[in-house]
Design a protein around this motif. Sequence first.
Motif, short mmCIF file in Angstrom:
data_model
loop_
_atom_site.label_atom_id
_atom_site.label_comp_id
_atom_site.label_asym_id
_atom_site.label_seq_id
_atom_site.Cartn_x
_atom_site.Cartn_y
_atom_site.Cartn_z
N ARG A 1 45.25 79.51 -2.63
CA ARG A 1 43.82 80.01 -2.53
C ARG A 1 42.84 78.70 -2.14
O ARG A 1 41.97 79.06 -1.55
N LEU A 2 43.22 77.54 -2.61
CA LEU A 2 42.53 76.47 -2.17
C LEU A 2 42.38 76.28 -0.67
O LEU A 2 41.25 75.99 -0.15
N GLU A 3 43.36 76.44 -0.19
CA GLU A 3 43.62 76.11 1.25
C GLU A 3 42.83 77.25 1.98
O GLU A 3 41.97 76.76 3.22
N LYS A 4 42.94 78.49 1.48
CA LYS A 4 42.25 79.71 2.26
C LYS A 4 40.76 79.43 1.97
O LYS A 4 39.95 79.48 2.73
N LEU B 1 35.70 77.27 -5.62
CA LEU B 1 35.08 76.51 -4.56
C LEU B 1 33.88 77.32 -4.08
O LEU B 1 33.97 78.33 -3.76
N ASN B 2 32.62 76.59 -4.22
CA ASN B 2 31.40 77.14 -3.76
C ASN B 2 31.21 76.82 -2.26
O ASN B 2 31.49 75.94 -1.60
N ILE C 1 39.86 80.44 -7.42
CA ILE C 1 41.07 79.71 -7.06
C ILE C 1 41.99 79.69 -8.31
O ILE C 1 43.31 79.58 -8.27
N LEU C 2 41.38 79.80 -9.39
CA LEU C 2 42.09 79.85 -10.83
C LEU C 2 41.28 80.72 -11.74
O LEU C 2 40.04 80.37 -11.80
N VAL C 3 41.83 81.79 -12.33
CA VAL C 3 41.02 82.68 -13.08
C VAL C 3 41.86 82.82 -14.73
O VAL C 3 43.16 82.94 -14.53
N LEU D 1 51.26 77.89 -18.08
CA LEU D 1 51.66 79.12 -17.22
C LEU D 1 51.21 79.19 -15.84
O LEU D 1 51.36 80.19 -15.16
N ILE D 2 50.31 78.33 -15.60
CA ILE D 2 49.45 78.29 -14.16
C ILE D 2 50.42 78.14 -13.18
O ILE D 2 51.20 77.18 -13.08
N ASN D 3 50.53 78.99 -12.25
CA ASN D 3 51.25 78.78 -11.01
C ASN D 3 50.47 78.03 -10.07
O ASN D 3 49.88 78.74 -9.41
N TRP D 4 50.84 76.70 -10.13
CA TRP D 4 49.90 75.92 -9.00
C TRP D 4 50.05 76.11 -7.77
O TRP D 4 49.35 75.81 -6.88
N SER D 5 51.46 76.61 -7.38
CA SER D 5 51.59 77.11 -5.83
C SER D 5 50.54 78.21 -5.44
O SER D 5 50.18 78.18 -4.37
N VAL D 6 50.14 79.06 -6.11
CA VAL D 6 49.28 80.13 -5.87
C VAL D 6 47.71 79.40 -5.98
O VAL D 6 47.10 79.91 -4.89
N VAL D 7 47.41 78.59 -6.84
CA VAL D 7 46.39 78.04 -6.75
C VAL D 7 46.13 77.24 -5.40
O VAL D 7 44.99 77.16 -4.74
N ARG D 8 47.17 76.46 -5.01
CA ARG D 8 47.14 75.66 -3.87
C ARG D 8 46.87 76.64 -2.54
O ARG D 8 46.00 76.28 -1.73
#
Length: 204
Positions: free
Chosen positions: A191-194, A128-129, A154-156, A182-189
């Motif tokens: 990070r997006l919230e932060k 996110l920019n 948010i995703l690397v 294998l993406i852990n979308w809970s982690v991505v979520r």
Amino acid sequence: MGDYKAKLPEYKSLKGISERMLAEHLKLYNGYVAKSNEIVDKLASGTVDLSKSAATYSEFRALKLEQTFNGNGMYLHQFYFENLSDNGGQAEGEVKKEIEKNFGSFEKWKDEFVATGMAGRGWAVLGLNLEDGKLYNLLYDAHNIGGFVTLVPILVLDVFEHAYFIDYGTNRKDYINAYLNLINWSVVRKRLEKAKKMYSIWTS
């Protein structure tokens, strides 16, 4: 004194990423952590002559360059390992809605993310920019070459050869396809919230 510490994953292998591949990859990650601490200690030692700093070559210039190379190498690997899980599942909720809003559809995002991974020499990052609040897929040709300075990852995805060569040889595309499962979308979520909270503060 440098006090960086590696944040090692609990898993020893993943579906599509062997135990040996992961073990070798973690050695590299630990190396970036160690070198980041070494550079911080050297800069704080008082032994570097700042009066000789120069753009052509100087010890200070070399240390500052390697500080970003090793520091970003440390953080990008940390984020990469954190956003992987055997229980990856599917994107849903706010993450999926944000991706669809920014890319038109989830499939369009995925196609562009895969293309970014194929085009980059080091990393593909969805972030996110902070300047406009939009999501971007950006590539990094090295740990400290690429991306926006205002991008919050948010995703690397690591696309250096060391991330997949043991398991996939030169077939990067198959590695990326395995990664997508294998993406852990809970982690991505999270990070997006932060990142969205950071955007709100940044633009206030």
